[in-house]
Design an enzyme around this catalytic site. Structure first.
Site, mmCIF file in Angstrom:
data_model
loop_
_atom_site.group_PDB
_atom_site.id
_atom_site.type_symbol
_atom_site.label_atom_id
_atom_site.label_comp_id
_atom_site.label_asym_id
_atom_site.label_seq_id
_atom_site.Cartn_x
_atom_site.Cartn_y
_atom_site.Cartn_z
ATOM 1 N N LEU A 159 0.785 -1.063 0.099
ATOM 2 C CA LEU A 159 0.083 0.124 0.135
ATOM 3 C C LEU A 159 0.865 1.308 0.102
ATOM 4 O O LEU A 159 0.243 2.433 -0.142
ATOM 5 C CB LEU A 159 -0.859 0.151 1.229
ATOM 6 N N GLY A 205 1.307 -10.076 13.092
ATOM 7 C CA GLY A 205 1.962 -10.250 14.013
ATOM 8 C C GLY A 205 1.997 -11.607 14.625
ATOM 9 O O GLY A 205 3.034 -12.316 14.684
ATOM 10 N N SER A 207 0.899 -14.259 13.180
ATOM 11 C CA SER A 207 1.282 -15.341 11.976
ATOM 12 C C SER A 207 2.611 -15.199 12.101
ATOM 13 O O SER A 207 3.374 -16.058 11.624
ATOM 14 C CB SER A 207 0.556 -14.888 10.806
ATOM 15 N N GLU A 222 6.303 -4.804 16.770
ATOM 16 C CA GLU A 222 5.686 -3.623 17.314
ATOM 17 C C GLU A 222 4.248 -3.648 16.499
ATOM 18 O O GLU A 222 4.299 -3.443 15.484
ATOM 19 C CB GLU A 222 6.430 -2.329 16.727
#
Length: 468
Positions: A159, A205, A207, A222
């Site tokens: 993106l 996160g 996964s 984070e």
């Protein structure tokens, strides 16, 4: 194949494209990075830092072009894009000044023996970065990793891949790959990847942490936050303070992990607060095309994000009172008008989940114990803020908040500092960025030890003896 990136302010416009990296190509990229690591890690620290300083100069020289590109691909106002790029350059230069001290070996030679504690790189780092602040969130991984002697494979978000790829191209020993979840899985599973650094949402996160755990690869995560801003009953805010607070929630259209997402105000001061807050919002929020000067809020990143946020605001309006703060363009673009919502219960989705958009609840409370419990009642624990005229009182209250980073009398980017390590608690992740701790994330501690008993002429120890 290529990934095309549309302009979220003008979706019919394709800003640019990047080549897709096929998962089957990962092995070759990682092996190449490993070969380059052997040379890069053998170079002196000063040589590596000189290369990073040159890269910082190159990025600074191209700031205006990079800012325009970032504004068009991400929807962030161009002034914010300039700020992000400038902050990334400042961070790189700070890092180069700080690294010789942080990465220095420690040696002790005394009556107990000789002990050397050294910092050594992991090898190849896989850095996976988001779209909302793509340049700084890449640089806080790439800078310390490269300074420490690692090489890096950077996987940006589809993106916002364009400006960050240009910045990464200025940095040494960095290879950019593009793709989706399958590519990420291949990167993490590769046995030559020494560490993974990720910033993004909780679902991704989880996964990444699971895949890294299977490979026994260490990770810095984070993740998101549902960050409370708590105003103690003695708070004293000027009109400028209120404007800063408004942007703490609505900068980047609220799409910031550490944005002020829940506002807790004493019941007896709620009317006063709301009047000053809405007045500040009307002064400072200008919604429109992010490349136009003076715009402070652009579109959200995708059509799906806009639809999700509009539905969230409608749901909030069914349980509370929605107050518009500014109006943006109608029709073209993924614009969502900013709002503040009153009278919501704590179980409303806008309160108990991370909205990641331009809608913020105003919640009232009666006692400090009550508001502390409600502020902490979240599975997430990234950031928080405390606002008080009494600094000591604010710090005392902050000590009992469940957050990795607590701002005092500010929130979001105005409260950041290069020396201050940033990261989350609870389900907001682990590991730290910025500060000395952010640099140490990219090195392993190795130890060489000679006990005094086994030096030449030493008395020795029994094979069954324990250290003493």
């Amino acid at each position: 194949m290529r990934i095309e990136r549309e302009n979220p302010a003008h979706p019919a416009e394709i800003v640019g494209s990047v080549p897709v990296t096929e998962p089957k190509q990962v092995d070759a990229f990682v092996r190449q990075a490993k070969r380059r690591f052997r040379d890069w890690s053998r170079r002196s620290l000063n040589e590596r830092l000189d290369r990073l300083r040159t890269a910082a100069d190159d990025v600074a020289a191209n700031r205006e072009a990079l800012a325009l590109l970032l504004a068009r691909e991400s929807g962030k106002p161009i002034a914010d894009c300039r700020g992000e790029i400038g902050f990334a350059v400042t961070y790189l230069r700070w890092l180069c000044d700080r690294a010789p001290t942080v990465l220095a070996d420690t040696e002790i030679d005394d009556a107990q023996g000789r002990l050397r504690i050294a910092s050594r790189p992991f090898g190849v780092i896989a850095a996976i970065t988001p779209w909302n602040a793509p340049i700084i969130l890449a640089v806080v991984k790439l800078g310390p990793a490269l300074a420490a002697g690692n090489t890096v494979l950077l996987k940006p978000s589809p993106l916002a891949p364009l400006a960050v790829s240009a910045v990464a191209g200025a940095l040494p020993e960095t290879t950019v790959v593009h793709g989706g979840p399958e590519l990420v899985r291949e990167l993490i599973a590769h046995p030559a990847v020494g560490k993974v650094a990720f910033t993004g949402g909780e679902s991704a996160g989880r996964s990444i942490a699971a895949a890294a755990g299977q490979a026994l690869t260490p990770v810095v995560l984070e993740l998101g936050g549902n960050d409370p801003a708590v105003f103690l009953d003695d708070f004293a805010l000027s009109p400028d303070d209120y404007e800063r607070l408004v942007l703490a929630s609505f900068a980047t259209s609220g799409q910031v992990c550490m944005a002020a997402k829940r506002l807790y105000v004493p019941e007896q001061r709620a009317v006063e607060f709301l009047e000053a807050y809405t007045a500040a919002a009307q002064r400072i929020l200008r919604v429109g095309d992010p490349v136009d000067e003076g715009i402070t809020m652009g579109p959200v990143v995708t059509r799906a994000a806009a639809e999700r946020l509009r539905a969230l605001i409608v749901e909030a309006g069914s349980r509370g009172r929605v107050i518009p703060l500014a109006t943006g363009p109608v029709g073209e673009g993924y614009f969502v008008d900013p709002v503040i919502v009153l009278d919501l219960p704590d179980d409303a989705p806008l309160v108990c989940t991370e909205q990641f958009g331009p809608a913020v609840p105003l919640l009232t409370y009666r006692t400090q114990d009550e508001v502390r419990a409600r502020a902490n009642d979240s599975a997430l624990g990234l950031a928080a803020s405390v606002w008080s005229a009494d600094e000591e009182r604010a710090f005392d209250f902050a000590a009992r908040l469940e957050a990795g980073f607590t701002f005092v009398n500010t929130h979001n980017r105005t409260g950041m500092a290069l020396r201050a390590p940033f990261g989350g608690t609870k389900r907001s992740g682990y590991g730290r960025e910025y500060g000395d701790e952010g640099l140490r994330e990219y090195v392993q501690t190795t130890v060489t030890h000679l006990p005094a008993a086994f030096r030449a002429g030493g008395a020795g120890l029994s094979a069954r003896a324990y250290p003493h």
